[in-house]
Design a protein around this motif. Structure first.
Motif, PDB file in Angstrom:
ATOM      1  N   PHE A 193       0.910  -1.146   0.100  1.00  0.00           N
ATOM      2  CA  PHE A 193       0.045  -0.049  -0.145  1.00  0.00           C
ATOM      3  C   PHE A 193       0.820   1.311   0.007  1.00  0.00           C
ATOM      4  N   THR A 194       1.849   1.220   0.624  1.00  0.00           N
ATOM      5  CA  THR A 194       2.933   2.130   0.822  1.00  0.00           C
ATOM      6  C   THR A 194       3.632   2.507  -0.495  1.00  0.00           C
ATOM      7  N   GLN A 195       3.805   1.247  -1.361  1.00  0.00           N
ATOM      8  CA  GLN A 195       4.406   1.648  -2.553  1.00  0.00           C
ATOM      9  C   GLN A 195       3.297   2.261  -3.564  1.00  0.00           C
ATOM     10  N   ILE A 196       2.146   1.637  -3.440  1.00  0.00           N
ATOM     11  CA  ILE A 196       1.056   2.295  -4.345  1.00  0.00           C
ATOM     12  C   ILE A 196       0.744   3.616  -4.211  1.00  0.00           C
ATOM     13  N   GLU A 197       0.958   4.235  -2.736  1.00  0.00           N
ATOM     14  CA  GLU A 197       0.723   5.482  -2.485  1.00  0.00           C
ATOM     15  C   GLU A 197       1.893   6.466  -3.049  1.00  0.00           C
ATOM     16  N   ASN A 198       3.155   5.904  -2.720  1.00  0.00           N
ATOM     17  CA  ASN A 198       4.379   6.537  -3.585  1.00  0.00           C
ATOM     18  C   ASN A 198       4.133   6.617  -5.071  1.00  0.00           C
ATOM     19  N   THR A 199       3.786   5.519  -5.599  1.00  0.00           N
ATOM     20  CA  THR A 199       3.683   5.461  -7.031  1.00  0.00           C
ATOM     21  C   THR A 199       2.567   6.873  -7.383  1.00  0.00           C
ATOM     22  N   ALA A 200       1.542   6.789  -6.609  1.00  0.00           N
ATOM     23  CA  ALA A 200       0.587   7.693  -7.110  1.00  0.00           C
ATOM     24  C   ALA A 200       1.069   9.179  -6.848  1.00  0.00           C
ATOM     25  N   MET A 201       2.051   9.223  -5.994  1.00  0.00           N
ATOM     26  CA  MET A 201       2.866  10.686  -5.966  1.00  0.00           C
ATOM     27  C   MET A 201       4.082  10.921  -6.855  1.00  0.00           C
ATOM     28  N   GLY A 202       4.082   9.655  -7.872  1.00  0.00           N
ATOM     29  CA  GLY A 202       5.095   9.877  -8.772  1.00  0.00           C
ATOM     30  C   GLY A 202       6.655   9.199  -8.413  1.00  0.00           C
ATOM     31  N   LYS A 235       8.862   6.052  -8.044  1.00  0.00           N
ATOM     32  CA  LYS A 235       8.509   4.766  -8.588  1.00  0.00           C
ATOM     33  C   LYS A 235       9.826   4.223  -8.014  1.00  0.00           C
ATOM     34  N   LEU A 236       9.739   3.176  -7.424  1.00  0.00           N
ATOM     35  CA  LEU A 236      11.304   2.479  -6.753  1.00  0.00           C
ATOM     36  C   LEU A 236      11.171   1.055  -7.492  1.00  0.00           C
ATOM     37  N   PHE A 237      10.083   0.356  -7.497  1.00  0.00           N
ATOM     38  CA  PHE A 237      10.075  -1.159  -8.165  1.00  0.00           C
ATOM     39  C   PHE A 237       9.410  -1.350  -9.429  1.00  0.00           C
ATOM     40  N   ASP A 238       9.752  -2.382 -10.191  1.00  0.00           N
ATOM     41  CA  ASP A 238       9.018  -2.597 -11.302  1.00  0.00           C
ATOM     42  C   ASP A 238       8.320  -3.859 -11.282  1.00  0.00           C
ATOM     43  N   GLU A 239       8.107  -4.458 -10.114  1.00  0.00           N
ATOM     44  CA  GLU A 239       7.160  -5.744 -10.051  1.00  0.00           C
ATOM     45  C   GLU A 239       5.844  -5.299 -10.142  1.00  0.00           C
ATOM     46  N   ASN A 240       5.021  -6.278 -10.634  1.00  0.00           N
ATOM     47  CA  ASN A 240       3.567  -6.263 -10.537  1.00  0.00           C
ATOM     48  C   ASN A 240       3.013  -5.128 -11.360  1.00  0.00           C
ATOM     49  N   THR A 241       3.823  -4.341 -12.312  1.00  0.00           N
ATOM     50  CA  THR A 241       3.335  -3.054 -12.658  1.00  0.00           C
ATOM     51  C   THR A 241       1.841  -2.931 -12.967  1.00  0.00           C
ATOM     52  N   ILE A 242       1.382  -3.989 -13.915  1.00  0.00           N
ATOM     53  CA  ILE A 242       0.058  -3.888 -14.323  1.00  0.00           C
ATOM     54  C   ILE A 242      -0.911  -3.650 -12.962  1.00  0.00           C
ATOM     55  N   LEU A 243      -0.826  -4.582 -12.063  1.00  0.00           N
ATOM     56  CA  LEU A 243      -1.519  -4.622 -10.832  1.00  0.00           C
ATOM     57  C   LEU A 243      -1.464  -3.309 -10.094  1.00  0.00           C
ATOM     58  N   ASN A 276      -4.707   4.044 -10.124  1.00  0.00           N
ATOM     59  CA  ASN A 276      -5.841   4.356 -10.399  1.00  0.00           C
ATOM     60  C   ASN A 276      -7.197   4.303  -9.531  1.00  0.00           C
ATOM     61  N   LYS A 277      -7.469   3.141  -8.929  1.00  0.00           N
ATOM     62  CA  LYS A 277      -8.275   2.983  -7.736  1.00  0.00           C
ATOM     63  C   LYS A 277      -8.258   4.002  -6.673  1.00  0.00           C
ATOM     64  N   LEU A 278      -6.771   4.092  -6.382  1.00  0.00           N
ATOM     65  CA  LEU A 278      -6.661   5.019  -5.239  1.00  0.00           C
ATOM     66  C   LEU A 278      -6.984   6.583  -5.481  1.00  0.00           C
ATOM     67  N   ASN A 279      -6.839   6.994  -6.605  1.00  0.00           N
ATOM     68  CA  ASN A 279      -7.099   8.227  -7.040  1.00  0.00           C
ATOM     69  C   ASN A 279      -8.427   8.469  -7.229  1.00  0.00           C
ATOM     70  N   TYR A 280      -8.987   7.253  -7.688  1.00  0.00           N
ATOM     71  CA  TYR A 280     -10.604   7.439  -8.042  1.00  0.00           C
ATOM     72  C   TYR A 280     -11.354   7.431  -6.383  1.00  0.00           C
TER      73      TYR A 280
END
Lengths: 253, 463
Positions: free
Chosen positions: B92-101, B103-111, B117-121
């Protein structure tokens, strides 16, 4: 003619800018009760506080004039205030026993003046003083109780015992009954009758009946001036000043 | 979002105050009948309805929001069933970070992209919903309460009652915090005592908690654990330093108080008293380096000059400076007590022919004694709880000694030492800090309690 104990000559007292006493001259007789009456703020308390130099405690108070006790000027530079106060005891308006035992309250004066040489002397002084103050029978079983645990009238008699413990010549009483009920007042007045055989008593009072009952001479103060001083009967039956007459008939004050 | 929303709520509150006020005035003039309260109380009444429930709803939404968002965003990952609790929260922390731009990891990119997107929505939706709910709720209640105003409604009583609840809640916050602190202290202390016997802690003579790590490295057996937590050297050190501090502060403080209350002219008092009280306002850390850099070397030099062995950090230096620090506690409190002895007692004593000194020693001090003792006890509990000066000037070495020229350490200092740096929270070393804290708490509480009792019991009542 009775002998004169205290003589005040042209006494002027200032509290800072304000003058509280104007040219007061009077004498007080030995082993008699002298009463000072007058409306509040007239200077009668200021006057008796000059007689044992209690006004020295107040920084802004300036006393001019002369007061002689037995012919000695008490404001003379070589006068020891502590010794003066040993000879001139004082009882205050509100009973003010020290927060100590009844015994220690009375023993306070003899101890600081080194009057008692042995413990037995001290005990004798305390018992005698309490007897003279008509308190001994009420407290003889609880001399170690706190002085503040007594009733108001008993406290005031304890303060009288404390005052006479150092065997003074003069006792000043500044409205000693104003905080007491009529029965306690009557006991104190009775006591004054006994005490005047040994001591010269000056009493400030608001009650004219009291002055009439206990005193042989009465002085009337008004606005810092001694208006009139004479035999008590004369003051109350045939005063020479209009202001005195107005006051004793209740027209003001 | 929060700031704008709260500003809006307050704006509604202010508006509704005037609304309620106006409505009450209209009622009064149109019906010629008196209302039960003054009109502005109806204003407060409406404003309270507008603001308080809305704020409560907002508080509720904010506190449950994050849990709900996390569940929603992670639903895809939870469905996979292959993640543990910890991994999920990391995700979840990773997702939050990605949402803020970031990007540290490249795993599971699609998910993750989907989850972003879900988080923003969901964030957007919840924000809008919050606005609508809170403001709508507030508006509805304003309408309700405005129309609720009539001749029978006593708004003054309602407002007073609300204030009562408000005061009560505030005091409850303070009380609950205290209770909470006590319980967390108790809980950790009990866990500590389940590993180290309480008797070893209270009566043991050796304090070396760092041994626990050595044991973990395998060098020592379990018996040494018991030997590591004997707190007696700390109690002794605390007692020694507090004793030195009291030896300095009691005479100086008391004599200062007597001078200030009986001898000083009002002029001297006016400037001297604030200066003394500044002593109490100096940060203890400043006293600390004063003790460590000035007093301790001085003590050492003088001691060595006299042929004594003095360690560079000594209990004497720390205790001395601590004593200086608590002078104002004693002088200021005692000064007040001595001054409050009635003037009539002073006059009574002077009228007996007593000198000033006799009056002070034989009448004033005995009369003021309960208050003076109370000030001593408060100063002791202050000295026991003091930390910074000891940390800086008395050393950290837990040695059982009664020599004031030696280094010593106190309970508070050891708590600092134990909790500085990275520590595991379930090691007995860390938990021993809580046991020490509780001991300190109990001791100071007892001292304060005794102080209050002494003052209460022996205070003469002058009416």
């Amino acid at each position: 003619m009775k002998s004169i104990k205290i003589k005040a000559d042209n006494l002027n007292v200032h509290y800072g800018e304000k003058q509280a006493l104007f040219d007061v001259s009077m004498y007080m007789e030995k082993k008699q009760v002298t009463a000072l009456i007058g409306p509040s703020g007239c200077g009668k308390s200021t006057f008796i506080r000059c007689l044992n130099r209690m006004n020295d405690v107040i920084d802004i108070c300036k006393v001019q004039g002369k007061i002689e006790i037995d012919g000695n000027d008490i404001y003379a530079p070589d006068m020891q205030v502590e010794q003066l106060r040993e000879r001139v005891g004082m009882v205050f308006q509100k009973p003010n026993p020290f927060p100590k035992s009844i015994f220690e309250n009375v023993a306070y004066g003899p101890k600081i003046h080194g009057i008692a040489e042995h413990k037995s002397d001290l005990e004798e002084i305390v018992v005698n003083s309490l007897k003279k103050a008509a308190l001994f029978d009420e407290v003889k079983d609880r001399l170690s109780d706190s002085g503040t645990s007594l009733s108001g009238g008993q406290q005031q008699r304890l303060c009288i015992a404390r005052a006479i413990s150092v065997n003074p010549d003069i006792i000043l009483m500044d409205e000693p009954c104003s905080a007491l009920d009529p029965i306690a007042t009557a006991r104190i007045e009775e006591l004054m009758g006994d005490l005047k055989t040994e001591y010269t008593i000056i009493i400030v009072t608001h009650s004219m009946q009291q002055a009439a009952r206990v005193s042989s001479r009465t002085g009337f103060f008004h606005l810092g001036k001694l208006v009139e001083v004479d035999k008590t009967e004369t003051i109350f039956s045939n005063p020479s000043d209009q202001r005195t007459q107005d006051y004793i008939t209740g027209r003001f004050g | 979002m929060g700031f704008i929303l709260i500003s809006l709520i307050i704006l509604i509150g202010i508006t509704s105050y005037f609304l309620g006020n106006l409505r009450a005035k209209n009622l009064r003039t149109s019906n010629k009948k008196n209302l039960k309260s003054l009109s502005h109380y109806y204003g407060y009444y409406v404003a309270l309805w507008a603001v308080v429930p809305a704020l409560l709803v907002l508080l509720m939404i904010t506190s449950f929001k994050s849990f709900f968002i996390e569940q929603y965003v992670l639903s895809d990952f939870i469905a996979l069933g292959s993640y543990t609790e910890t991994e999920l929260s990391l995700l979840f922390t990773q997702i939050e970070n990605t949402a803020m731009g970031i990007k540290l990891f490249d795993e599971n990119t699609i998910l993750i992209d989907g989850a972003v997107n879900k988080l923003n929505y969901i964030n957007k939706t919840i924000e809008n919903l919050t606005y609508v709910t809170v403001l709508g709720f507030s508006g509805l209640l304003v309408l309700y309460s405005v129309f609720n105003i009539n001749h029978k409604l006593n708004s003054r009583k309602i407002v007073e009652k609300f204030l009562l609840v408000l005061y009560f809640t505030c005091s409850l916050v303070a009380i609950m915090t205290t209770v909470g602190i006590i319980f967390s202290l108790l809980y950790e202390t009990l866990r500590f005592f389940s590993q180290v016997p309480i008797t070893d802690f209270l009566f043991g003579l050796n304090w070396s908690p760092q041994r626990v790590f050595v044991r973990e490295a395998g060098d020592l057996d379990t018996r040494d654990l018991a030997n590591a937590f004997g707190a007696v050297p700390l109690f002794a050190g605390t007692f020694l330093i507090a004793l030195i501090a009291m030896c300095v502060s009691v005479p100086v403080g008391l004599l200062t108080a007597i001078y200030m209350s009986e001898y000083a002219s009002p002029k001297v008092r006016d400037w001297a008293k604030p200066i003394i009280e500044i002593l109490a306002g100096i940060p203890t850390v400043v006293y600390g380096f004063f003790a460590a850099l000035t007093v301790a070397p001085l003590v050492r030099d003088i001691g060595q000059g006299a042929g004594l062995t003095v360690s560079s950090e000594s209990a004497l230096a720390a205790g001395f400076v601590m004593g200086i620090m608590i002078i104002p506690f004693i002088s200021s409190l005692s000064d007040d007590v001595i001054k409050s002895v009635p003037q009539s007692l002073r006059e009574g004593s002077y009228a007996m022919g007593a000198t000033k000194r006799e009056t002070i020693v034989k009448v004033l001090l005995p009369a003021a004694l309960p208050g003076i003792v109370g000030s001593f006890l408060l100063a002791v509990s202050r000295a026991i709880g003091e930390t910074m000066i000891v940390v800086m000037a008395a050393g950290l070495n837990a040695k059982l000694t009664a020599n004031p020229l030696d280094a010593a350490t106190t309970i508070t200092t050891q708590i600092v030492v134990i909790l500085i740096g990275d520590q595991e929270f379930d090691s007995p070393k860390t938990q021993s800090a809580f046991a020490l804290g509780l001991t300190l708490f109990v001791v100071t509480l007892a001292l304060n309690f005794i102080a209050l009792q002494v003052v209460k019991k022996y205070t003469e009542r002058y009416d």
